[in-house]
Design a protein around this motif. Sequence first.
Motif, mmCIF file in Angstrom:
data_model
loop_
_atom_site.group_PDB
_atom_site.id
_atom_site.type_symbol
_atom_site.label_atom_id
_atom_site.label_comp_id
_atom_site.label_asym_id
_atom_site.label_seq_id
_atom_site.Cartn_x
_atom_site.Cartn_y
_atom_site.Cartn_z
ATOM 1 N N UNK A 156 0.816 -1.208 0.000
ATOM 2 C CA UNK A 156 0.000 0.000 0.000
ATOM 3 C C UNK A 156 0.854 1.265 0.000
ATOM 4 N N UNK A 157 0.515 2.200 -0.885
ATOM 5 C CA UNK A 157 1.146 3.519 -0.885
ATOM 6 C C UNK A 157 0.378 4.437 0.061
ATOM 7 N N UNK A 158 0.957 5.593 0.351
ATOM 8 C CA UNK A 158 0.269 6.560 1.207
ATOM 9 C C UNK A 158 -1.090 6.926 0.619
ATOM 10 N N UNK A 159 -1.127 7.116 -0.711
ATOM 11 C CA UNK A 159 -2.377 7.452 -1.391
ATOM 12 C C UNK A 159 -3.441 6.380 -1.145
ATOM 13 N N UNK A 160 -3.039 5.098 -1.227
ATOM 14 C CA UNK A 160 -3.978 4.002 -1.034
ATOM 15 C C UNK A 160 -4.524 3.987 0.392
ATOM 16 N N UNK A 161 -3.645 4.205 1.358
ATOM 17 C CA UNK A 161 -4.083 4.212 2.756
ATOM 18 C C UNK A 161 -5.043 5.364 3.023
ATOM 19 N N UNK A 162 -4.756 6.519 2.419
ATOM 20 C CA UNK A 162 -5.633 7.679 2.586
ATOM 21 C C UNK A 162 -7.006 7.406 1.994
ATOM 22 N N UNK A 163 -7.039 6.800 0.810
ATOM 23 C CA UNK A 163 -8.314 6.488 0.159
ATOM 24 C C UNK A 163 -9.122 5.502 0.989
ATOM 25 N N UNK A 171 -16.257 9.833 3.153
ATOM 26 C CA UNK A 171 -16.349 9.561 1.719
ATOM 27 C C UNK A 171 -16.504 10.812 0.866
ATOM 28 N N UNK A 172 -16.955 11.902 1.470
ATOM 29 C CA UNK A 172 -17.076 13.152 0.714
ATOM 30 C C UNK A 172 -15.725 13.603 0.169
ATOM 31 N N UNK A 173 -14.639 13.228 0.845
ATOM 32 C CA UNK A 173 -13.307 13.596 0.369
ATOM 33 C C UNK A 173 -13.020 12.938 -0.983
ATOM 34 N N UNK A 174 -13.443 11.690 -1.125
ATOM 35 C CA UNK A 174 -13.240 10.993 -2.394
ATOM 36 C C UNK A 174 -14.062 11.645 -3.493
ATOM 37 N N UNK A 175 -15.283 12.004 -3.163
ATOM 38 C CA UNK A 175 -16.136 12.645 -4.169
ATOM 39 C C UNK A 175 -15.542 13.978 -4.612
ATOM 40 N N UNK A 176 -15.028 14.753 -3.661
ATOM 41 C CA UNK A 176 -14.426 16.043 -3.995
ATOM 42 C C UNK A 176 -13.181 15.854 -4.860
ATOM 43 N N UNK A 177 -12.339 14.876 -4.501
ATOM 44 C CA UNK A 177 -11.117 14.628 -5.268
ATOM 45 C C UNK A 177 -11.441 14.211 -6.701
ATOM 46 N N UNK A 178 -12.448 13.367 -6.874
ATOM 47 C CA UNK A 178 -12.823 12.917 -8.208
ATOM 48 C C UNK A 178 -13.439 14.048 -9.029
ATOM 49 N N UNK A 180 -12.610 17.229 -8.816
ATOM 50 C CA UNK A 180 -11.484 18.043 -9.283
ATOM 51 C C UNK A 180 -10.726 17.331 -10.399
ATOM 52 N N UNK A 181 -10.522 16.035 -10.248
ATOM 53 C CA UNK A 181 -9.793 15.275 -11.265
ATOM 54 C C UNK A 181 -10.554 15.251 -12.588
ATOM 55 N N UNK A 182 -11.873 15.165 -12.520
ATOM 56 C CA UNK A 182 -12.666 15.019 -13.726
ATOM 57 C C UNK A 182 -12.978 16.309 -14.457
ATOM 58 N N UNK A 183 -12.800 17.459 -13.813
ATOM 59 C CA UNK A 183 -13.167 18.722 -14.470
ATOM 60 C C UNK A 183 -12.462 18.930 -15.811
ATOM 61 N N UNK A 184 -11.135 18.838 -15.865
ATOM 62 C CA UNK A 184 -10.479 19.042 -17.164
ATOM 63 C C UNK A 184 -10.830 17.966 -18.181
ATOM 64 N N UNK A 185 -11.110 16.758 -17.723
ATOM 65 C CA UNK A 185 -11.477 15.685 -18.642
ATOM 66 C C UNK A 185 -12.828 15.964 -19.285
ATOM 67 N N UNK A 186 -13.775 16.461 -18.509
ATOM 68 C CA UNK A 186 -15.098 16.785 -19.052
ATOM 69 C C UNK A 186 -15.037 18.001 -19.963
ATOM 70 N N UNK A 231 -21.182 7.856 -10.917
ATOM 71 C CA UNK A 231 -20.684 6.508 -11.163
ATOM 72 C C UNK A 231 -19.226 6.354 -10.793
ATOM 73 N N UNK A 232 -18.412 7.361 -11.110
ATOM 74 C CA UNK A 232 -16.993 7.336 -10.736
ATOM 75 C C UNK A 232 -16.823 7.322 -9.225
ATOM 76 N N UNK A 233 -17.640 8.098 -8.535
ATOM 77 C CA UNK A 233 -17.590 8.151 -7.070
ATOM 78 C C UNK A 233 -17.898 6.777 -6.480
ATOM 79 N N UNK A 234 -18.956 6.136 -6.965
ATOM 80 C CA UNK A 234 -19.302 4.801 -6.473
ATOM 81 C C UNK A 234 -18.185 3.802 -6.760
ATOM 82 N N UNK A 235 -17.585 3.903 -7.960
ATOM 83 C CA UNK A 235 -16.491 3.013 -8.323
ATOM 84 C C UNK A 235 -15.329 3.133 -7.337
ATOM 85 N N UNK A 236 -14.960 4.375 -7.009
ATOM 86 C CA UNK A 236 -13.831 4.606 -6.110
ATOM 87 C C UNK A 236 -14.122 4.069 -4.714
#
Length: 305
Positions: A156-163, A171-178, A180-186, A231-236
């Motif tokens: 496990x990496x630090x990122x994995x442990x945090x997730x 879980x709201x932290x995961x939703x917020x991170x996703x 931000x990550x998805x904005x430029x992709x969309x 859907x991405x949030x649920x996946x994570x």
Amino acid sequence: MTALRLAGRSANRPSPLAVRSEDRLLHLRDGRRLGYAEYGDPAGSPLIYFHGLGSTRVTCPPDDGSARDLGVRLVAVDRPGVGLSDPQPGRRLLDWPMDVLQLADQLDIGRFSVVGWSGGGPYAAACGYLLPDRVRAVGLVSAPAPLSGVPAAQYLRRFDRTAARAAGRAPWMIRLALWHWGRPQRRDPVRFFDDSLADMIEADQLVLSQPHVRVQMIANSDELYRQGGRGMYDEALVLARRWGFRPEDVRVPVHIWHGEQDRTVPVEMAHYLARAIPGAQATFYAREGHHLLFGRWPTILSALR
């Protein structure tokens, strides 16, 4: 129930609502719709493809004739809330095999193999665990090990442990991170792809720079957010939480393929799975990265057909 065929068009940059001629929908017992696509030999040995986190059925390697020539009936399916498949609020990893079972039954498929790339790997393992009478073999390609429930997991990496902590406590932290990550992709899928490519190792750049793979990945960005970001949030959340079973409890044949240069899913995770799953056959590629799926596809099909 008969599957519904979706009429549509393909292009280098399809609109968010475009669908392809190979896309289908079927209805599940709870009323949800499951989206999938078929390739290869309709009378061949069935193989069901599970996409990774941040992708859809569209990332299934382009049918260059390998599936047909090898006698493989290839079915690529979207998970709930992603692409064409309806959401399933609160789902867990072990809910997925029941959807796959209904998919197989409605397509008149008896026994079948499954292959999961990246974040699709745990879903493939779950099918092997829960459906041993139907699943012939499991393929794990660049797939992660459990992020929760493995005491003293050294991979496990630090990122994995945090997730994993966030999935249980905030879980709201995961939703917020996703988000931000998805904005430029969309906003601009082409630029997002090019920026992401520039940050990858050379092995992955060589794979994704192929024109047909590039078109495929850009099209995936549109398809991923067809229903928004839930859907991405649920996946994570599913991947960050406990699997609900141990890798040791998967008793069907398992094949593992992993690049030792993988920066998305560390190769240590694959080594753990290879040790934990009884009789697993693992192949490691010294000079390859996370996207070896596209270059090694004929090898993977041959092993799982």
